[in-house]
Design a protein around this motif. Structure first.
Motif, PDB file in Angstrom:
ATOM      1  N   VAL A 114       0.872  -1.183   0.000  1.00  0.00           N
ATOM      2  CA  VAL A 114       0.000   0.000   0.000  1.00  0.00           C
ATOM      3  C   VAL A 114       0.911   1.236   0.000  1.00  0.00           C
ATOM      4  O   VAL A 114       1.115   1.871   1.035  1.00  0.00           O
ATOM      5  CB  VAL A 114      -0.943  -0.013   1.235  1.00  0.00           C
ATOM      6  N   PRO A 115       1.485   1.557  -1.176  1.00  0.00           N
ATOM      7  CA  PRO A 115       2.509   2.609  -1.244  1.00  0.00           C
ATOM      8  C   PRO A 115       2.059   3.978  -0.735  1.00  0.00           C
ATOM      9  O   PRO A 115       2.872   4.727  -0.196  1.00  0.00           O
ATOM     10  CB  PRO A 115       2.872   2.675  -2.730  1.00  0.00           C
ATOM     11  N   ALA A 116       0.790   4.308  -0.881  1.00  0.00           N
ATOM     12  CA  ALA A 116       0.305   5.602  -0.421  1.00  0.00           C
ATOM     13  C   ALA A 116      -0.238   5.540   0.998  1.00  0.00           C
ATOM     14  O   ALA A 116      -0.666   6.550   1.540  1.00  0.00           O
ATOM     15  CB  ALA A 116      -0.789   6.111  -1.361  1.00  0.00           C
ATOM     16  N   GLY A 117      -0.226   4.348   1.606  1.00  0.00           N
ATOM     17  CA  GLY A 117      -0.839   4.187   2.917  1.00  0.00           C
ATOM     18  C   GLY A 117      -2.353   4.227   2.782  1.00  0.00           C
ATOM     19  O   GLY A 117      -2.894   4.402   1.694  1.00  0.00           O
ATOM     20  N   ALA A 118      -3.048   4.056   3.891  1.00  0.00           N
ATOM     21  CA  ALA A 118      -4.515   4.060   3.867  1.00  0.00           C
ATOM     22  C   ALA A 118      -5.050   4.329   5.257  1.00  0.00           C
ATOM     23  O   ALA A 118      -4.411   3.998   6.259  1.00  0.00           O
ATOM     24  CB  ALA A 118      -5.036   2.716   3.367  1.00  0.00           C
TER      25      ALA A 118
END
Length: 132
Positions: free
Chosen positions: A43-47
């Protein structure tokens, strides 16, 4: 019988290992839960997720992971806050990166939980995956 936050967290991880979804998983969370997953390889952009998104994610995970294991290695508890160092491994149903279906994905997790009314109110994950 009184239970500690650590006991509760261990039951939560066992439920995930056993494939809990829907109401069985929701029982661990306060209705106002938020989960933050900081950027990582998956999840490269985070969440940031609420209860509905957490439950939807568990359903999606069932399509990717055949089994998974959480090993709590270290904990620090203060009041309603619990910090855990967790070794995670999962057997994959589908290929992910260089890992084939049937392969094992591994990670070290830093998991920070806060509790309200005996359930998880917030969960922050710092997930460090081994190369895949």
């Amino acid at each position: 019988m009184s239970t500690t936050n650590l006991d509760f967290a261990r039951r939560y991880f066992r439920a995930i290992e056993q494939g809990a979804t829907g109401e069985a998983l929701a029982a661990f969370f306060h209705p106002e839960v938020t989960q933050v997953e900081y950027p990582n390889r998956l999840v490269p952009a985070g969440a940031t997720r609420d209860l509905r998104a957490l439950l939807e994610g568990a359903e999606r995970g069932q399509k990717v992971v055949a089994s998974q294991r959480y090993e709590v290695r270290h904990t620090v508890e203060q009041g309603d806050s619990l910090a855990l160092e967790v070794a995670w491994s999962a057997t994959l149903k589908v290929p992910v990166g260089s890992l084939p279906a049937g392969g094992t994905m591994r990670a070290s997790f830093g998991v920070f939980l806060t509790f309200r009314e005996g359930r998880i109110l917030s969960q922050h994950n710092y997930d460090c995956f081994e190369p895949f």
